[in-house]
Design a protein around this motif. Structure first.
Motif, PDB file in Angstrom:
ATOM      1  N   GLY A  70     -94.214  15.761 -27.234  1.00 44.99           N
ATOM      2  CA  GLY A  70     -95.219  16.612 -27.848  1.00 44.99           C
ATOM      3  C   GLY A  70     -95.091  16.578 -29.352  1.00 44.99           C
ATOM      4  N   GLN A  86     -98.696  20.862 -29.230  1.00 45.38           N
ATOM      5  CA  GLN A  86     -99.391  20.094 -28.198  1.00 45.38           C
ATOM      6  C   GLN A  86     -98.408  19.203 -27.454  1.00 45.38           C
ATOM      7  OE1 GLN A  86    -101.786  18.412 -31.418  1.00 45.38           O
ATOM      8  NE2 GLN A  86    -101.429  16.395 -30.515  1.00 45.38           N
ATOM      9  N   THR A  88     -99.876  16.504 -25.812  1.00 46.07           N
ATOM     10  CA  THR A  88    -100.643  15.258 -25.668  1.00 46.07           C
ATOM     11  C   THR A  88    -100.598  14.484 -26.975  1.00 46.07           C
ATOM     12  OG1 THR A  88    -102.606  16.492 -26.338  1.00 46.07           O
ATOM     13  CG2 THR A  88    -102.234  16.226 -23.968  1.00 46.07           C
ATOM     14  N   LEU A  93    -102.466  16.254 -35.087  1.00 48.98           N
ATOM     15  CA  LEU A  93    -102.239  17.660 -35.447  1.00 48.98           C
ATOM     16  C   LEU A  93    -102.557  17.822 -36.933  1.00 48.98           C
ATOM     17  CD1 LEU A  93    -101.300  20.498 -34.902  1.00 48.98           C
ATOM     18  CD2 LEU A  93     -98.942  19.709 -34.904  1.00 48.98           C
ATOM     19  N   ARG A 101    -108.840  25.305 -32.648  1.00 46.83           N
ATOM     20  CA  ARG A 101    -108.145  26.287 -31.805  1.00 46.83           C
ATOM     21  C   ARG A 101    -108.447  27.711 -32.247  1.00 46.83           C
ATOM     22  NH1 ARG A 101    -102.375  23.858 -30.053  1.00 46.83           N
ATOM     23  NH2 ARG A 101    -103.066  21.724 -29.763  1.00 46.83           N
ATOM     24  N   ARG A 130    -102.168  29.550 -28.543  1.00 51.94           N
ATOM     25  CA  ARG A 130    -101.848  28.138 -28.797  1.00 51.94           C
ATOM     26  C   ARG A 130    -102.035  27.745 -30.250  1.00 51.94           C
ATOM     27  NH1 ARG A 130    -100.164  25.916 -23.892  1.00 51.94           N
ATOM     28  NH2 ARG A 130    -101.075  26.941 -22.092  1.00 51.94           N
TER      29      ARG A 130
END
Ligand code: SAH
Length: 416
Positions: A70, A86, A88, A93, A101, A130
């Motif tokens: 991550g 994350q 994925t 990012l 988000r 998140r």
């Protein structure tokens, strides 16, 4: 930068836990990867071992048998070394991803408070939404940002245009930053709020909460100004107060539970807090709601001392609310905290009338609901006439994650 995790830390990340503590970083890495020092700093006697990451840097997480676990943001200072955003590979990012988000968090709330006469609520609950580290509370036309740890501070300038746009579309005019993120803490006048965007924020203002006016001290108050996490419980206290003559609100702060009880029909509400400024705020809130504070009692005292004296006087209450500050800031403090809750509850039970209601709260994440209930058992309360009517927690604008147990800190036990 890549950060290699221990097996335990990797398992937590896989479950969706958003934190990696420093001791979750495998020893094989260099000093930079363990994040022991800020760039250029060195511990006494420790050789320089490469460049350390700076707070706010994007890091990729790996572990034995997993080249990519991550992505998160590095924190060079706090005990939490990485907050995980994350699991994925895509998307990157960056501030666009964070802005998306945030928009999602805001959009969820759009429907929640419509028609509820509520203008103060949490717009973003950090990890639980998140967006680790980023808490945003709305107080009518003002929003207050709080950053946990140091990793988002370098991002805030880039995030601000997105925030201003998304919040502006929802009627927020001003954005402020709570002092925890300010290097200097409070300013010369004791204010803990920095201006980020829009017209200056008022030092204090009235908001609405489920139909009740509530004064919020944005400049000097606790948390971001108010304890929004007790909103639903304040509404519950209002309902519970119907037909109760004498109400005692311990650790009353700005009087949220007190005014709820008074509006619910309590004849005389006694608010106890060690801070006299909190009572001044509570009295303004009473007046704003059309309740005469002179008909009620505001006591500046230590709650334990107050209870001892009340018991000696033979005072009894029909409804008691006890919402102390966190007694257990860490796992290590837990045994002492449990002892303090027990002492408090023993003293409370002595002034609770037969047939009365006790609302006991705890905001320590290290104390589980079962731990807390054990501090309300018959032996502690020295009586056997009470039952647990309900156990409540925090409201829906404070979401958590299944693996993030630390986020579920609030217990609100109703005994009758
Ligand atoms: N129930 C409040 C929040 C309480 S916060 C609400 O819903 O808004 C905790 C409060 O306890 C603070 O206002 C603090 O001043 C007060 N406090 C802390 N230690 C105390 C003590 N020993 N006796 C009385 N009040 C105390």
């Amino acid at each position: 930068m890549r950060v290699h995790l221990t097996a335990t830390a990797a398992a937590a990340v896989r479950r969706g836990h958003p934190w990696v503590y420093r001791d979750g970083i495998a020893g094989g890495g260099n000093a930079a990867q363990r994040g022991e020092r800020r760039r250029g700093e060195r511990a006494r006697g420790e050789p320089a071992r490469g460049d350390a990451a700076a707070s706010g840097d994007v890091v990729e997480l790996s572990a034995e048998g997993a080249t990519f676990l991550g992505r998160g943001l590095w924190d060079a200072e706090s005990a939490i070394a990485v907050r995980v955003f994350q699991r994925t590979q895509a998307p990157q990012l960056d501030e666009r991803a964070l802005a998306e988000r945030l928009e999602r968090a805001f959009a969820l709330r759009d429907g929640w408070f419509a028609g509820r006469d509520t203008t103060a609520y949490r717009l973003c609950n950090g990890e639980g939404d998140r967006v680790p580290s980023l808490v945003i509370d709305r107080y009518d036309r003002a929003a207050v940002v709080r950053l946990d740890g140091g990793m988002l501070a370098p991002w805030i300038d880039r995030l601000l245009p997105h925030l201003a746009r998304a919040l502006g579309a929802r009627g927020v005019r001003s954005i402020g930053l709570r002092a925890r993120a300010l290097a200097a803490g409070a300013d010369a006048e004791g204010k803990k709020l920095a201006h980020l965007h829009g017209p200056p924020l008022p030092d204090r203002l009235f908001v609405r909460e489920t139909g009740v006016a509530m004064e919020v001290d944005l400049a000097r108050g606790q948390k971001t100004g108010a304890f929004l996490d007790q909103r639903d419980n304040r509404a519950r206290v209002r309902a519970l107060a119907a037909g109760r003559r004498r109400v005692l609100n311990l650790f009353s702060y700005a009087g949220g539970f007190s005014v709820a009880a008074a509006l619910g029909g309590a004849v005389r509400v006694t608010s106890v807090d060690s801070a006299s400024a909190a009572h001044a705020s509570a009295q303004r809130t009473f007046r704003e709601n059309g309740v005469d504070p002179a008909a009620h009692e505001f006591v500046t005292a230590d709650a334990f001392d107050f209870l001892e004296k009340a018991h000696a006087r033979g005072d009894r209450y029909d409804l008691i609310i006890s919402d102390p500050p966190s007694f257990a800031p860490s796992e290590r403090a837990k045994p002492r905290a449990l002892g303090a809750y027990r002492r408090l509850h023993t003293a409370v039970a002595r002034v609770l009338e037969r047939g009365g209601v006790l609302c006991a709260a705890s905001c320590s994440s290290h104390i589980t609901a079962e731990d807390f209930l054990a501090t309300l058992d018959d032996a502690t309360l020295e009586r056997d006439d009470l039952r647990v009517r309900a156990i409540h927690g925090q409201p829906e604008d404070h979401p958590t994650l299944p693996a993030w147990w630390e986020g579920r800190y609030l217990k609100f036990v109703v005994l009758e």
